[in-house]
Design an enzyme around this catalytic site. Structure first.
Site, PDB file in Angstrom:
ATOM      1  CG  LEU A 269       2.280   1.251   6.004  1.00 44.82           C
ATOM      2  CD1 LEU A 269       1.277   0.540   6.899  1.00 44.82           C
ATOM      3  CD2 LEU A 269       1.814   2.699   5.793  1.00 44.82           C
ATOM      4  CG  LEU A 270       4.278   3.089  -0.250  1.00 40.72           C
ATOM      5  CD1 LEU A 270       4.847   4.504  -0.215  1.00 40.72           C
ATOM      6  CD2 LEU A 270       4.727   2.352  -1.518  1.00 40.72           C
TER       7      LEU A 270
ATOM      8  CB  CYS B  63     -21.533   8.631  -4.179  1.00 39.31           C
ATOM      9  SG  CYS B  63     -20.360   9.290  -5.368  1.00 39.31           S
TER      10      CYS B  63
END
Length: 400
Positions: free
Chosen positions: A168-169, A356
């Site tokens: 996994l990256l 936000c």
């Protein structure tokens, strides 16, 4: 007189809730019908030229500098401005200027470090113990922030249907909770990349503390510089908002390039359903180089890069709640932040978090998880979504 007339017209078209305004000359007005819960006090007039150039920057800086004071919820105030279609947020007359953006490898590294390298001790004050700086996932309304962030990590990894021993990256790995959970609990060999020196040092220390050197590594590297390496799975959380509009296509091309054939990626990021946009004040003071892409923009780039969409899930309400908790935590440590920085920084950060929350609350922005594959859509995934919600893994074991 002209200045006062401008302000009265400008403010009368800004909010869809009653608001009291105290002017610099001692006079007051109430805009909207009803009893106002919010009062805006102008300690001095902000030049009309500055508001006309970019109202977001001019008003945001005035709050930072204490020239404008808000008594009441800034989140509710900004939500009202987003929901009012006549407000300056939707009027191009007040967005003549935007800070210039560049997204070279050098500029991207500088932009990321300007935001994330202000100190791990600062972020520890108001993030939860997982040090996760992205949208949480509230499986229950009673979930606290830590639980919800643990939920999010497992929700993302499970969507990949990961098989032990595969790779996994994690593009933009933050402080490493997702990638290290994938290594410890799902048996994956993981690589994380970040441009933040503080995050890189923090993740490296965690890898050594947990004895994960054989299955986990972190690199201080740009997503465009990974050569011809390939991984079975890719995750990327809160990353594409930083790459710039001109690099979105390249970003998804990199995802495609780094995936094995039939590999699966889960890309999680802030998206506007109405189309891409940026905000002058956020670009100048919080996220230099930031750009929130549109839904159609992202899906077009995904398809044009040779990837296919398996699933999409909007999590707007989850991010609103996440940021509201962050702001509460932040304000509980307000005095400590003042000692770290100053009052101006505190006003700026509080404004950022409340703005936000308001943007998510009003639907001005969303956060969407894109499950995508290199190869025919979902060929290597189960036929239904049930696998995403199984209870195989004990979430209480998440990497701290």
């Amino acid at each position: 007189m002209l200045e006062k007339t401008f302000y009265k017209t400008f403010l009368s078209h800004t909010f869809n809730i009653p608001v009291r305004v105290n002017y610099w000359d001692g006079s007051s007005d109430v805009y909207g019908t009803g009893t106002p819960d919010i009062t805006i006090t102008f300690h001095e007039a902000i030049p009309i030229k500055e508001i006309s150039s970019n109202a977001s920057i001019a008003l945001g800086e005035a709050i930072m500098d204490g020239k404008i004071e808000v008594d009441g919820s800034i989140e509710d105030l900004i939500t009202a401005a987003y929901e009012n279609t006549d407000s300056f947020f939707h009027n191009k007359k007040f967005i003549h200027f935007l800070p210039k953006q560049k997204h070279t490898v050098k500029e991207s590294k500088s932009d990321v470090q300007e935001h994330y390298d202000i100190g791990n001790n600062f972020y520890k004050l108001w993030l939860d113990d997982t040090m996760t700086y992205s949208c949480a996932y509230f499986e229950s309304p009673d979930d606290d922030l830590y639980t919800a962030q643990v939920n999010k990590v497992h929700h993302i990894i499970k969507k990949l249907n990961p098989q032990p021993g595969k790779t996994l990256l994690d593009i933009g790995c933050g402080w490493g909770t997702l990638m290290l959970t994938a290594a410890k609990e799902y048996g994956l060999h993981v690589t994380g990349i970040t441009l933040s020196q503080e995050q890189y040092d923090y993740v490296n220390a965690r890898i050594k503390e947990d004895g994960l050197e054989d299955v986990a590594e972190v690199r201080l590297e740009d997503y465009r510089e990974l050569g011809n390496e390939k991984w079975d799975y890719i995750t990327s959380v809160g990353m594409f908002e930083h790459v710039g509009q001109e690099n979105l296509g390249q970003y998804f091309e990199c995802v495609q390039k780094y995936l094995m054939n039939d590999g699966v990626a889960l890309i999680h990021g802030i998206t506007r359903q109405q189309g891409g946009a940026n905000n002058g004040w956020l670009n100048k003071w919080i996220f230099p180089g930031g750009y929130v892409p549109g839904l159609i923009e992202n899906t077009t780039h995904i398809i044009e890069s040779g990837l296919q969409i398996d699933d999409m899930e909007p999590l707007r309400r989850h991010y609103q709640k996440t940021v509201e908790i962050w702001d509460k935590n932040f304000n509980e440590h307000r005095d400590e932040v003042v000692k770290m920085f100053d009052e101006r920084f505190v006003r700026m950060w509080d404004l950022y978090l409340q703005a936000c929350a308001a943007s998510f609350k009003s639907g001005n922005i969303d956060v969407i998880q894109y499950l995508i594959s290199k190869g025919p859509s979902a060929r290597m995934l189960p036929m239904t979504r049930d696998y995403m919600y199984d209870e195989t893994h004990d979430k209480s074991k998440v990497t701290d």
